[in-house]
Design a protein around this motif. Structure first.
Motif, PDB file in Angstrom:
ATOM      1  N   GLU A 157     -17.835 -25.506   7.095  1.00  0.00           N
ATOM      2  CA  GLU A 157     -18.799 -24.542   6.571  1.00  0.00           C
ATOM      3  C   GLU A 157     -20.175 -24.844   7.170  1.00  0.00           C
ATOM      4  OE1 GLU A 157     -18.828 -24.132   2.350  1.00  0.00           O
ATOM      5  OE2 GLU A 157     -16.642 -24.167   2.176  1.00  0.00           O
ATOM      6  N   ASN A 170     -12.478 -15.715   9.842  1.00  0.00           N
ATOM      7  CA  ASN A 170     -12.549 -14.923   8.613  1.00  0.00           C
ATOM      8  C   ASN A 170     -11.207 -15.016   7.905  1.00  0.00           C
ATOM      9  OD1 ASN A 170     -15.200 -14.025   9.265  1.00  0.00           O
ATOM     10  ND2 ASN A 170     -14.347 -12.475  10.629  1.00  0.00           N
ATOM     11  N   THR A 171     -11.245 -15.358   6.620  1.00  0.00           N
ATOM     12  CA  THR A 171     -10.013 -15.636   5.880  1.00  0.00           C
ATOM     13  C   THR A 171      -9.909 -14.782   4.618  1.00  0.00           C
ATOM     14  OG1 THR A 171     -11.005 -17.385   4.516  1.00  0.00           O
ATOM     15  CG2 THR A 171     -10.129 -18.037   6.671  1.00  0.00           C
ATOM     16  N   ASP A 172      -8.695 -14.749   4.061  1.00  0.00           N
ATOM     17  CA  ASP A 172      -8.524 -14.139   2.743  1.00  0.00           C
ATOM     18  C   ASP A 172      -8.756 -15.210   1.677  1.00  0.00           C
ATOM     19  OD1 ASP A 172      -6.223 -15.688   2.522  1.00  0.00           O
ATOM     20  OD2 ASP A 172      -4.843 -14.017   2.835  1.00  0.00           O
ATOM     21  N   LYS A 173      -8.492 -14.880   0.414  1.00  0.00           N
ATOM     22  CA  LYS A 173      -8.778 -15.807  -0.689  1.00  0.00           C
ATOM     23  C   LYS A 173      -7.909 -17.061  -0.649  1.00  0.00           C
ATOM     24  CE  LYS A 173      -5.654 -13.419  -3.905  1.00  0.00           C
ATOM     25  NZ  LYS A 173      -5.573 -12.726  -5.214  1.00  0.00           N
ATOM     26  N   ASN A 174      -6.807 -17.021   0.112  1.00  0.00           N
ATOM     27  CA  ASN A 174      -5.917 -18.175   0.229  1.00  0.00           C
ATOM     28  C   ASN A 174      -6.146 -18.963   1.519  1.00  0.00           C
ATOM     29  OD1 ASN A 174      -4.459 -17.628  -2.241  1.00  0.00           O
ATOM     30  ND2 ASN A 174      -3.456 -15.932  -1.150  1.00  0.00           N
ATOM     31  N   ASP A 175      -7.240 -18.685   2.186  1.00  0.00           N
ATOM     32  CA  ASP A 175      -7.596 -19.335   3.446  1.00  0.00           C
ATOM     33  C   ASP A 175      -6.610 -19.037   4.572  1.00  0.00           C
ATOM     34  OD1 ASP A 175     -10.039 -20.353   2.805  1.00  0.00           O
ATOM     35  OD2 ASP A 175      -9.325 -22.364   2.299  1.00  0.00           O
ATOM     36  N   SER A 189     -18.423 -14.561   7.867  1.00  0.00           N
ATOM     37  CA  SER A 189     -18.221 -15.772   7.071  1.00  0.00           C
ATOM     38  C   SER A 189     -18.929 -16.927   7.762  1.00  0.00           C
ATOM     39  CB  SER A 189     -16.727 -16.071   6.908  1.00  0.00           C
ATOM     40  OG  SER A 189     -16.224 -16.799   8.015  1.00  0.00           O
ATOM     41  N   THR A 237      -3.667 -20.702   9.195  1.00  0.00           N
ATOM     42  CA  THR A 237      -4.398 -21.151   8.019  1.00  0.00           C
ATOM     43  C   THR A 237      -5.615 -21.970   8.420  1.00  0.00           C
ATOM     44  OG1 THR A 237      -3.088 -23.188   7.800  1.00  0.00           O
ATOM     45  CG2 THR A 237      -2.295 -21.236   6.639  1.00  0.00           C
ATOM     46  N   ARG A 240     -10.105 -26.766   5.606  1.00  0.00           N
ATOM     47  CA  ARG A 240     -11.531 -26.981   5.374  1.00  0.00           C
ATOM     48  C   ARG A 240     -11.868 -28.471   5.434  1.00  0.00           C
ATOM     49  NH1 ARG A 240     -14.400 -22.594   2.494  1.00  0.00           N
ATOM     50  NH2 ARG A 240     -13.001 -20.795   2.358  1.00  0.00           N
TER      51      ARG A 240
END
Length: 378
Positions: A157, A170-175, A189, A237, A240
């Motif tokens: 980040e 750029n990801t969805d809520k589940n990365d 993002s 995926t 992070r």
């Protein structure tokens, strides 16, 4: 010890590093000195050793003689057991293609498919050889397996205002990665790619061979391979990463990373015995601090002789700081000598440089760090 015998690491270490100027004129960027006693490539190699990644290929190209000989000494990182090793992989001549250089990050892996086949790789970990960080690749592999990914990309980040300097995931809520943008003007993002990937090898092998045949490809992971995976609906995926990470590609960033080591809130912590940073053990005498020396908040390596003042600085092996000399907010690389009464402020002094008695280099008010790569007279 955890075993990752089915994951082979491939460290991309062929970059020119032109923004480091004289520091990379005769050595590859990953071989540049860092942190008093290390070279930059010690960090990804130590990460591999600490993560129990036992087979490591180092793909070299630009000014590679020193780097090749350095990484070939795999015992430095404990990667010299029966089923482990560090393998130097420069571009080489082949019957069907003749001799050629690596055309891009993906092409570098493609040219070494025979090595990966020979090592019976199940997973391929692709790394950069010129970043400073500590990461447990075994945890990243576990995340890769748990999410059932075709590829996993480590992300960091970053402030959104700086995101246009990076490749952004750029990801969805589940990365799950839904889009990749290379240095977007208006980032969606702040998840910046760290250039660290894990692939299932058999699938990657097919993509690499397809890419090799594409005359319009730049043969790059970020520009070609990752977009091709996404276009085919593969499951990518984001992993992070929360720790310290620094791209030391400029004089200022290299200086900043060295200064981070003497920051009391240092996130990297090279003194952590549970995650050692391994390196070549230089044969040098102990450091000597003279009776009139003034040392404050400094990292001083073996072989150094300090008779003057050193504040907020990093001194590499066998440097000499003469009487009445002042070193402030600076990095002094191996075998450099600072003469009596000289003053060095906010500088990186390259190895073997001599600064004459009474000379003044650098300025506390300068916005940029000064690289001193040649002898300085008064």
């Amino acid at each position: 010890m955890r075993q990752n015998n089915n994951m082979v690491a491939m460290i991309l270490a062929g970059g020119r590093g032109s923004r480091l100027f004289e520091l990379t004129k005769k050595v590859a960027k990953p071989a540049v000195y860092f942190g008093g006693k290390y070279r930059i490539i010690d960090f990804p190699l130590s990460n591999c050793a600490n993560s129990s990644v036992e087979v490591v290929g180092v793909l070299t190209q630009y000014e590679s003689v020193l780097l090749n000989s350095y990484v070939a000494r795999d015992h430095h990182w404990g990667l010299d057991a029966k089923d482990s090793g560090v393998f130097v992989l420069p571009p080489r001549e082949k019957d069907e293609t003749g001799f050629g250089e690596y055309r891009g990050t993906a092409d570098a892996i493609t040219q070494n498919i025979d090595f990966l086949d020979q090592m019976k790789a199940e997973y391929v970990l692709v790394l950069s050889g010129d970043h400073i960080y500590k990461m447990d690749y075994a945890d990243m592999l576990e995340h890769h397996k748990k999410t059932g990914a075709d590829a996993t990309i480590a992300v960091l980040e970053v402030p959104l205002k700086e995101a246009n300097r990076f490749g952004i995931m750029n990801t969805d809520k589940n990365d799950i990665i839904v889009e990749f943008e290379e240095k977007p003007a208006k980032p969606k993002s702040n998840l910046a790619s760290m250039g660290i990937y894990i692939f299932e090898y058999k699938q990657l092998r097919k993509y690499l061979l397809q890419d090799e045949k594409n005359p319009d490809s730049s043969h790059d992971f970020g520009k070609d391979i990752i977009p091709n995976y996404l276009a085919d609906g593969k499951r990518l995926t984001a992993y992070r990463f929360k720790g310290y990470w620094k791209d030391v590609g400029t004089i200022d960033s290299l200086w900043e990373a060295n200064m981070d080591l003497i920051n009391p809130n240092n996130e990297l912590d090279i003194f952590d015995l549970d995650w050692k940073i391994y390196t070549e053990d230089v044969n040098a005498v102990p450091q000597f601090i003279g009776e009139n020396a003034d040392v404050n908040n400094a990292l001083i390596t073996q072989g150094c002789q300090v008779y003057g003042s050193v504040k907020n600085s990093v001194l590499f092996t066998n440097t000499v700081i003469s009487q009445d000399a002042k070193i402030i907010d600076s990095v002094i690389m191996p075998n450099a000598t600072v003469g009596r009464g000289a003053k060095v402020t906010r500088c990186i002094v390259a190895d073997n440089v001599e600064i004459a008695p009474g000379a003044v280099v650098g300025n506390k008010d300068s916005e940029n760090i000064l690289l001193v790569a040649k002898n300085v007279s008064k």
